[in-house]
Design a protein around this motif. Structure first.
Motif, mmCIF file in Angstrom:
data_model
loop_
_atom_site.group_PDB
_atom_site.id
_atom_site.type_symbol
_atom_site.label_atom_id
_atom_site.label_comp_id
_atom_site.label_asym_id
_atom_site.label_seq_id
_atom_site.Cartn_x
_atom_site.Cartn_y
_atom_site.Cartn_z
ATOM 1 N N VAL A 11 0.843 -1.202 0.000
ATOM 2 C CA VAL A 11 0.000 0.000 0.000
ATOM 3 C C VAL A 11 0.879 1.254 0.000
ATOM 4 O O VAL A 11 0.628 2.207 -0.748
ATOM 5 N N ALA A 12 1.929 1.232 0.816
ATOM 6 C CA ALA A 12 2.827 2.390 0.883
ATOM 7 C C ALA A 12 3.492 2.648 -0.469
ATOM 8 O O ALA A 12 3.611 3.791 -0.911
ATOM 9 N N TRP A 13 3.931 1.574 -1.133
ATOM 10 C CA TRP A 13 4.523 1.732 -2.466
ATOM 11 C C TRP A 13 3.516 2.358 -3.432
ATOM 12 O O TRP A 13 3.850 3.298 -4.172
ATOM 13 N N GLN A 14 2.293 1.841 -3.469
ATOM 14 C CA GLN A 14 1.304 2.329 -4.438
ATOM 15 C C GLN A 14 0.929 3.784 -4.164
ATOM 16 O O GLN A 14 0.771 4.584 -5.095
ATOM 17 N N VAL A 15 0.782 4.135 -2.884
ATOM 18 C CA VAL A 15 0.501 5.534 -2.534
ATOM 19 C C VAL A 15 1.669 6.417 -2.960
ATOM 20 O O VAL A 15 1.481 7.506 -3.514
ATOM 21 N N GLY A 16 2.891 5.929 -2.727
ATOM 22 C CA GLY A 16 4.073 6.690 -3.131
ATOM 23 C C GLY A 16 4.124 6.917 -4.626
ATOM 24 O O GLY A 16 4.391 8.028 -5.095
ATOM 25 N N TYR A 17 3.856 5.861 -5.398
ATOM 26 C CA TYR A 17 3.840 6.002 -6.856
ATOM 27 C C TYR A 17 2.824 7.059 -7.294
ATOM 28 O O TYR A 17 3.086 7.869 -8.190
ATOM 29 N N GLU A 18 1.656 7.016 -6.680
ATOM 30 C CA GLU A 18 0.593 7.945 -7.072
ATOM 31 C C GLU A 18 0.971 9.382 -6.734
ATOM 32 O O GLU A 18 0.778 10.298 -7.539
ATOM 33 N N LEU A 19 1.524 9.608 -5.552
ATOM 34 C CA LEU A 19 1.912 10.958 -5.153
ATOM 35 C C LEU A 19 3.038 11.494 -6.026
ATOM 36 O O LEU A 19 3.019 12.669 -6.429
ATOM 37 N N VAL A 20 4.008 10.665 -6.335
ATOM 38 C CA VAL A 20 5.102 11.094 -7.203
ATOM 39 C C VAL A 20 4.568 11.420 -8.601
ATOM 40 O O VAL A 20 4.991 12.392 -9.235
ATOM 41 N N SER A 21 3.614 10.639 -9.080
ATOM 42 C CA SER A 21 3.005 10.901 -10.381
ATOM 43 C C SER A 21 2.306 12.264 -10.394
ATOM 44 O O SER A 21 2.447 13.041 -11.344
ATOM 45 N N LEU A 22 1.562 12.564 -9.341
ATOM 46 C CA LEU A 22 0.873 13.852 -9.263
ATOM 47 C C LEU A 22 1.879 15.003 -9.163
ATOM 48 O O LEU A 22 1.691 16.059 -9.781
#
Length: 241
Positions: free
Chosen positions: A53-64
């Motif tokens: 979950v932490a990885w996926q949230v991180g990917y999403e935030l970096v994308s934004l």
């Protein structure tokens, strides 16, 4: 741990910023000198125990964050996650599953969220856009498209999205019909945009008399539309700069 534009990371680390996407580091306290070790923490992973979950949230935030950066600089060096750490120890790598969904509000009070928004307003507008993208699909789609590969297809999707949102909210984008026609003419025609065109190869049956665009001109055109929308709907009282 982040890879990316260390010069900007250093600037962001010196500011209040926002704990939606809090950048810190850049200092070797042992040697008392600067370094390029920059970290990011987020309220969205507060008390999270599942590393995936932490990885996926991180990917999403970096994308934004990257999308918000590209809105102002087409050639921005995008950020990426170098390592995920838990108590300074690396966590096993998890690939980006590519899911797309609004992050929503982090599990904190409205007062805390408002406080973080105010903190963000004292730093970069990128953080304000990330706050908005967490809960609003219009800003979310704009930033996500801008994080995608620079291409005629991507830019066409962005234009369609911005125009849809503007129509829903009754916003006049002030788009030049001549420029829009030039954009669509280039984006749709294999003879002008090659393998990046929205349509496949076709033999030209007649001479194309509509002015074509360069991809850099297309970036300027679509981002000006996106900025016009964001300015009019979310920041009507702020200066155009």
């Amino acid at each position: 741990m982040l890879n990316g534009d260390s010069q900007e990371f250093r600037q962001r680390a010196s500011e209040m910023g926002s704990f939606y996407f809090n950048i810190y580091g850049g200092v070797d306290h042992w040697l008392d000198c600067p370094n390029d070790d920059f970290r990011m923490t987020t309220l969205f992973c507060e008390n999270e125990t599942d590393p995936d979950v932490a990885w996926q949230v991180g990917y999403e935030l970096v994308s934004l964050f990257n999308g918000a950066s590209v809105l102002f600089n087409k050639h921005y060096r995008k950020a990426s996650i170098f390592k995920l750490l838990y108590k300074e120890s690396p966590v096993d790598f998890k690939p980006n599953r590519g899911g797309a969904a609004l992050l929503g509000k982090p599990p904190f009070s409205d007062n805390r969220i408002s406080e973080e928004y105010e903190n963000a307003s004292r730093s970069s507008i990128k953080f304000l856009l990330m706050h908005l993208a967490a809960e609003n699909k219009d800003v979310y789609f704009i930033l996500k498209y801008l994080d995608m590969e620079s291409s005629w297809t991507t830019y066409y999707k962005l234009i369609e999205a911005v125009e849809t949102f503007a129509e829903e909210k009754g916003i006049d984008l002030g788009t030049s019909r001549k420029e829009r026609k030039s954009f669509t003419n280039t984006a749709n025609n294999f003879s002008l945009s090659g393998f990046n065109s929205r349509h496949g190869f076709k033999e030209a049956t007649k001479k194309n008399k509509t002015k074509s665009m360069l991809i850099d001109e297309a970036y300027d055109f679509v981002t000006s539309m996106a900025k016009s929308y964001l300015q009019n709907y979310y920041f009507p009282k702020k200066e155009n700069s």
